[in-house]
Scaffold this motif. Structure first.
Motif, PDB file in Angstrom:
ATOM      1  N   PRO A   1     -15.406   5.751 -12.831  1.00 58.09           N
ATOM      2  CA  PRO A   1     -15.532   4.691 -13.827  1.00 58.09           C
ATOM      3  C   PRO A   1     -16.577   3.661 -13.449  1.00 58.09           C
ATOM      4  O   PRO A   1     -16.904   3.482 -12.281  1.00 58.09           O
ATOM      5  N   THR A   2     -17.085   2.980 -14.466  1.00 54.29           N
ATOM      6  CA  THR A   2     -18.019   1.887 -14.227  1.00 54.29           C
ATOM      7  C   THR A   2     -17.291   0.739 -13.555  1.00 54.29           C
ATOM      8  O   THR A   2     -16.204   0.354 -13.980  1.00 54.29           O
ATOM      9  N   PRO A   3     -17.830   0.190 -12.466  1.00 52.79           N
ATOM     10  CA  PRO A   3     -17.137  -0.880 -11.747  1.00 52.79           C
ATOM     11  C   PRO A   3     -16.872  -2.082 -12.637  1.00 52.79           C
ATOM     12  O   PRO A   3     -17.785  -2.576 -13.302  1.00 52.79           O
ATOM     13  N   PRO A   4     -15.629  -2.552 -12.704  1.00 56.73           N
ATOM     14  CA  PRO A   4     -15.325  -3.746 -13.483  1.00 56.73           C
ATOM     15  C   PRO A   4     -15.870  -4.979 -12.793  1.00 56.73           C
ATOM     16  O   PRO A   4     -16.038  -4.994 -11.576  1.00 56.73           O
ATOM     17  N   PRO A   5     -16.146  -6.044 -13.531  1.00 57.81           N
ATOM     18  CA  PRO A   5     -16.731  -7.238 -12.927  1.00 57.81           C
ATOM     19  C   PRO A   5     -15.823  -7.895 -11.909  1.00 57.81           C
ATOM     20  O   PRO A   5     -16.285  -8.605 -11.035  1.00 57.81           O
ATOM     21  N   THR A   6     -14.514  -7.682 -11.996  1.00 56.83           N
ATOM     22  CA  THR A   6     -13.593  -8.324 -11.057  1.00 56.83           C
ATOM     23  C   THR A   6     -13.418  -7.528  -9.785  1.00 56.83           C
ATOM     24  O   THR A   6     -12.664  -7.913  -8.904  1.00 56.83           O
ATOM     25  N   ALA A   7     -14.120  -6.396  -9.654  1.00 56.89           N
ATOM     26  CA  ALA A   7     -13.905  -5.539  -8.487  1.00 56.89           C
ATOM     27  C   ALA A   7     -14.442  -6.158  -7.214  1.00 56.89           C
ATOM     28  O   ALA A   7     -13.959  -5.883  -6.132  1.00 56.89           O
ATOM     29  N   ALA A   8     -15.458  -6.983  -7.333  1.00 56.73           N
ATOM     30  CA  ALA A   8     -16.091  -7.545  -6.134  1.00 56.73           C
ATOM     31  C   ALA A   8     -15.337  -8.773  -5.653  1.00 56.73           C
ATOM     32  O   ALA A   8     -15.834  -9.884  -5.653  1.00 56.73           O
ATOM     33  N   LEU A   9     -14.082  -8.566  -5.288  1.00 57.82           N
ATOM     34  CA  LEU A   9     -13.265  -9.651  -4.768  1.00 57.82           C
ATOM     35  C   LEU A   9     -13.259  -9.614  -3.260  1.00 57.82           C
ATOM     36  O   LEU A   9     -13.359  -8.563  -2.655  1.00 57.82           O
ATOM     37  N   SER A  10     -13.103 -10.758  -2.653  1.00 48.69           N
ATOM     38  CA  SER A  10     -13.004 -10.823  -1.201  1.00 48.69           C
ATOM     39  C   SER A  10     -11.598 -11.225  -0.819  1.00 48.69           C
ATOM     40  O   SER A  10     -11.024 -12.134  -1.405  1.00 48.69           O
TER      41      SER A  10
ATOM     42  N   ASN B   1     -21.087   1.359  -1.015  1.00 52.88           N
ATOM     43  CA  ASN B   1     -21.876   0.215  -0.568  1.00 52.88           C
ATOM     44  C   ASN B   1     -20.944  -0.979  -0.487  1.00 52.88           C
ATOM     45  O   ASN B   1     -20.227  -1.280  -1.450  1.00 52.88           O
ATOM     46  N   ARG B   2     -20.962  -1.651   0.650  1.00 57.76           N
ATOM     47  CA  ARG B   2     -20.120  -2.831   0.820  1.00 57.76           C
ATOM     48  C   ARG B   2     -21.008  -4.061   0.912  1.00 57.76           C
ATOM     49  O   ARG B   2     -21.796  -4.204   1.843  1.00 57.76           O
ATOM     50  N   ALA B   3     -20.878  -4.932  -0.066  1.00 56.90           N
ATOM     51  CA  ALA B   3     -21.667  -6.158  -0.069  1.00 56.90           C
ATOM     52  C   ALA B   3     -21.208  -7.074   1.058  1.00 56.90           C
ATOM     53  O   ALA B   3     -20.051  -7.027   1.502  1.00 56.90           O
TER      54      ALA B   3
ATOM     55  N   LEU C   1     -16.713  -0.173  -3.805  1.00 55.38           N
ATOM     56  CA  LEU C   1     -16.482   0.906  -4.760  1.00 55.38           C
ATOM     57  C   LEU C   1     -17.174   2.178  -4.281  1.00 55.38           C
ATOM     58  O   LEU C   1     -18.362   2.169  -3.955  1.00 55.38           O
ATOM     59  N   VAL C   2     -16.418   3.258  -4.229  1.00 50.68           N
ATOM     60  CA  VAL C   2     -16.965   4.548  -3.819  1.00 50.68           C
ATOM     61  C   VAL C   2     -17.815   5.105  -4.949  1.00 50.68           C
ATOM     62  O   VAL C   2     -17.422   5.072  -6.121  1.00 50.68           O
ATOM     63  N   GLN C   3     -18.981   5.626  -4.594  1.00 49.37           N
ATOM     64  CA  GLN C   3     -19.949   6.053  -5.602  1.00 49.37           C
ATOM     65  C   GLN C   3     -19.657   7.434  -6.169  1.00 49.37           C
ATOM     66  O   GLN C   3     -19.963   7.707  -7.330  1.00 49.37           O
ATOM     67  N   ASN C   4     -19.092   8.324  -5.358  1.00 48.98           N
ATOM     68  CA  ASN C   4     -18.943   9.710  -5.795  1.00 48.98           C
ATOM     69  C   ASN C   4     -17.501  10.126  -6.072  1.00 48.98           C
ATOM     70  O   ASN C   4     -17.216  11.298  -6.278  1.00 48.98           O
ATOM     71  N   HIS C   5     -16.579   9.159  -6.063  1.00 52.36           N
ATOM     72  CA  HIS C   5     -15.183   9.428  -6.416  1.00 52.36           C
ATOM     73  C   HIS C   5     -14.582   8.154  -7.012  1.00 52.36           C
ATOM     74  O   HIS C   5     -15.024   7.050  -6.678  1.00 52.36           O
TER      75      HIS C   5
ATOM     76  N   ILE D   1     -12.582   5.894  -6.326  1.00 53.00           N
ATOM     77  CA  ILE D   1     -11.848   5.284  -5.216  1.00 53.00           C
ATOM     78  C   ILE D   1     -12.438   3.906  -4.954  1.00 53.00           C
ATOM     79  O   ILE D   1     -13.647   3.705  -5.099  1.00 53.00           O
ATOM     80  N   ALA D   2     -11.602   2.968  -4.575  1.00 52.23           N
ATOM     81  CA  ALA D   2     -12.065   1.665  -4.096  1.00 52.23           C
ATOM     82  C   ALA D   2     -11.516   1.462  -2.693  1.00 52.23           C
ATOM     83  O   ALA D   2     -10.310   1.608  -2.461  1.00 52.23           O
ATOM     84  N   LEU D   3     -12.396   1.162  -1.758  1.00 51.60           N
ATOM     85  CA  LEU D   3     -11.982   0.859  -0.394  1.00 51.60           C
ATOM     86  C   LEU D   3     -11.664  -0.625  -0.293  1.00 51.60           C
ATOM     87  O   LEU D   3     -12.453  -1.468  -0.726  1.00 51.60           O
ATOM     88  N   VAL D   4     -10.512  -0.929   0.270  1.00 51.87           N
ATOM     89  CA  VAL D   4     -10.096  -2.318   0.464  1.00 51.87           C
ATOM     90  C   VAL D   4     -10.025  -2.565   1.969  1.00 51.87           C
ATOM     91  O   VAL D   4      -9.230  -1.939   2.672  1.00 51.87           O
ATOM     92  N   PHE D   5     -10.880  -3.450   2.463  1.00 52.48           N
ATOM     93  CA  PHE D   5     -10.950  -3.727   3.894  1.00 52.48           C
ATOM     94  C   PHE D   5      -9.958  -4.835   4.245  1.00 52.48           C
ATOM     95  O   PHE D   5     -10.075  -5.966   3.767  1.00 52.48           O
ATOM     96  N   LEU D   6      -8.981  -4.488   5.076  1.00 54.15           N
ATOM     97  CA  LEU D   6      -7.902  -5.405   5.436  1.00 54.15           C
ATOM     98  C   LEU D   6      -7.680  -5.395   6.945  1.00 54.15           C
ATOM     99  O   LEU D   6      -8.031  -4.422   7.619  1.00 54.15           O
ATOM    100  N   PRO D   7      -7.078  -6.449   7.492  1.00 53.97           N
ATOM    101  CA  PRO D   7      -6.641  -6.374   8.891  1.00 53.97           C
ATOM    102  C   PRO D   7      -5.680  -5.205   9.059  1.00 53.97           C
ATOM    103  O   PRO D   7      -4.812  -4.978   8.201  1.00 53.97           O
ATOM    104  N   ALA D   8      -5.827  -4.464  10.134  1.00 52.76           N
ATOM    105  CA  ALA D   8      -4.996  -3.270  10.343  1.00 52.76           C
ATOM    106  C   ALA D   8      -3.511  -3.599  10.283  1.00 52.76           C
ATOM    107  O   ALA D   8      -2.704  -2.789   9.815  1.00 52.76           O
ATOM    108  N   ALA D   9      -3.138  -4.796  10.737  1.00 50.23           N
ATOM    109  CA  ALA D   9      -1.726  -5.177  10.759  1.00 50.23           C
ATOM    110  C   ALA D   9      -1.159  -5.430   9.368  1.00 50.23           C
ATOM    111  O   ALA D   9       0.057  -5.400   9.175  1.00 50.23           O
ATOM    112  N   ASP D  10      -2.017  -5.686   8.381  1.00 47.72           N
ATOM    113  CA  ASP D  10      -1.548  -5.912   7.012  1.00 47.72           C
ATOM    114  C   ASP D  10      -1.394  -4.615   6.225  1.00 47.72           C
ATOM    115  O   ASP D  10      -0.684  -4.572   5.217  1.00 47.72           O
ATOM    116  N   ILE D  11      -2.067  -3.569   6.659  1.00 51.81           N
ATOM    117  CA  ILE D  11      -2.130  -2.339   5.867  1.00 51.81           C
ATOM    118  C   ILE D  11      -0.760  -1.695   5.647  1.00 51.81           C
ATOM    119  O   ILE D  11      -0.457  -1.269   4.523  1.00 51.81           O
ATOM    120  N   PRO D  12       0.125  -1.602   6.649  1.00 51.87           N
ATOM    121  CA  PRO D  12       1.436  -0.991   6.377  1.00 51.87           C
ATOM    122  C   PRO D  12       2.199  -1.684   5.255  1.00 51.87           C
ATOM    123  O   PRO D  12       2.849  -1.017   4.439  1.00 51.87           O
TER     124      PRO D  12
END
Length: 345
Positions: A5-14, A75-77, A84-88, A90-101
């Motif tokens: 899908p086309t990336p929504p404008p709200t996808a670039a959240l930090s 590409n990660r700004a 946002l993954v370009q070829n699938h 998928i959206a990668l969300v970068f988090l502290p490892a301790a928060d992921i579980p």
């Protein structure tokens, strides 16, 4: 599979400001702000599978290598924790490892990569399914005391002071469910220390510590040694036992796809492909040397009484395997590196 899908404008959240570590709090205690941010992400990225990956620390570098090996392109700004993954889809969300579980257990993200030690400390282990061990980030969570100190046993630490960043696991070990040591009846004081835990004993803050050990160099440099191992840990690919409704039928196939790609890439780093010719009468001996990951492939040659054999062998054993094959009568022994593969999981 649906188109990306086309990336929504709200996808670039930090999530930088919302993460507990950025705010100076403990990484294992996720803030309400982080959860609110994650809820917004889920709402705005319904057409993408959310995949939480470590944003820093000992697991990040290997995770990025794994993503590249699985051909997950993104590409990660700068300073943005969503890519946002370009070829699938998928959206990668970068988090502290301790928060992921926590986010995986709640179903806020569909997949995550983190350490088994972090999962155990999070208290969400029962809500999480480990899909695949990843073979990196290996370490042990151990109780350590000064080498020359008067206390050298767990019983000796009972009722004393423990410094650790693993409060939950340490408290379970020393105080159990009843809040006191079942053997001694004493309550051990477990105090949270976020960094440089190994210095706590030397500074008089603790009688012992509970900390992760990889090589053991830091432990020995601090004059400590391990007297008990709580658990061994490595990085794992995880998902929730209760999938989030946003994992639609179109997105669900991505989970086994990612698992398969990860397993194949990891196998390509662990194994090489061996090929050789040998007399059929010597084949049983050769099969003991190269049994293959599942089984070796044996094909007849045009020359009577000879066969060609191919098998995956562990990279670390290559030199010895070649020597042993030569001794068994094998000829034309070739070793091929694997760029990637699929192994079935």
């Amino acid at each position: 599979m649906s188109a990306v899908p086309t990336p929504p404008p709200t996808a670039a959240l930090s999530t930088e400001a919302a993460s507990p570590s950025a705010a100076g709090g403990r990484a294992s205690k996720s803030s309400f702000g982080a959860e609110s941010t994650m809820s917004l992400l889920v709402e705005s990225l319904k057409d993408r599978l959310l995949f939480a990956v470590p944003k820093k620390g000992r697991l990040m570098e290997k995770t990025l290598e794994l993503l590249a090996g699985a051909d997950i392109k993104y590409n990660r700004a700068h300073r943005l924790d969503v890519a946002l993954v370009q070829n699938h889809p998928i959206a990668l969300v970068f988090l502290p490892a301790a928060d992921i579980p926590r986010f995986v257990a709640l179903g806020s993200v569909a997949l995550g990569i983190t350490g088994q030690d972090v999962i155990a400390e999070s208290t969400h282990a029962e809500q999480i399914t480990e899909l695949l061990p990843l073979g990196f980030g290996k370490c042990s969570l151990q109780v350590q005391v000064p080498v020359t100190g008067p206390i050298q046993t767990l019983e000796g630490l009972s009722g004393g002071r423990i410094a650790t960043s693993f409060e939950v696991l340490a408290a379970e070990l020393f105080n159990g469910k009843e809040g006191v040591d079942a053997k001694t009846g004493k309550k051990t004081k477990v105090e949270y220390v976020g960094g440089s835990v190994e210095a706590a004993c030397a500074l008089g803050m603790a009688d012992g510590i509970v900390d992760l050990v990889e090589s053991g160099d830091t432990m020995r440099a601090a004059g400590l040694h391990a007297i008990h191992t709580l658990m061994k840990s490595e990085a794992v690919l995880i998902t929730s036992r209760t999938p989030h409704p946003t994992v639609t039928p179109d997105l669900a196939p991505l989970i086994p796809l990612i698992k398969s790609r990860f397993a194949g890439f990891l196998a390509s780093k662990k194994y090489v492909y061996a090929s050789y010719n040998i007399k059929r009468e010597s084949l049983p001996k050769a099969m003991k040397i190269t049994p293959g990951r599942r089984a070796a492939t044996v094909s007849p040659l045009d020359e009577e009484g000879w066969v060609a054999v191919s098998a995956m062998i562990e990279k670390k054993e290559v030199a010895k395997v070649m020597d042993d094959l030569e001794k068994s009568g094998a000829e034309d022994i070739l070793i091929f590196a694997l760029d990637n593969c699929r192994v079935g999981v």
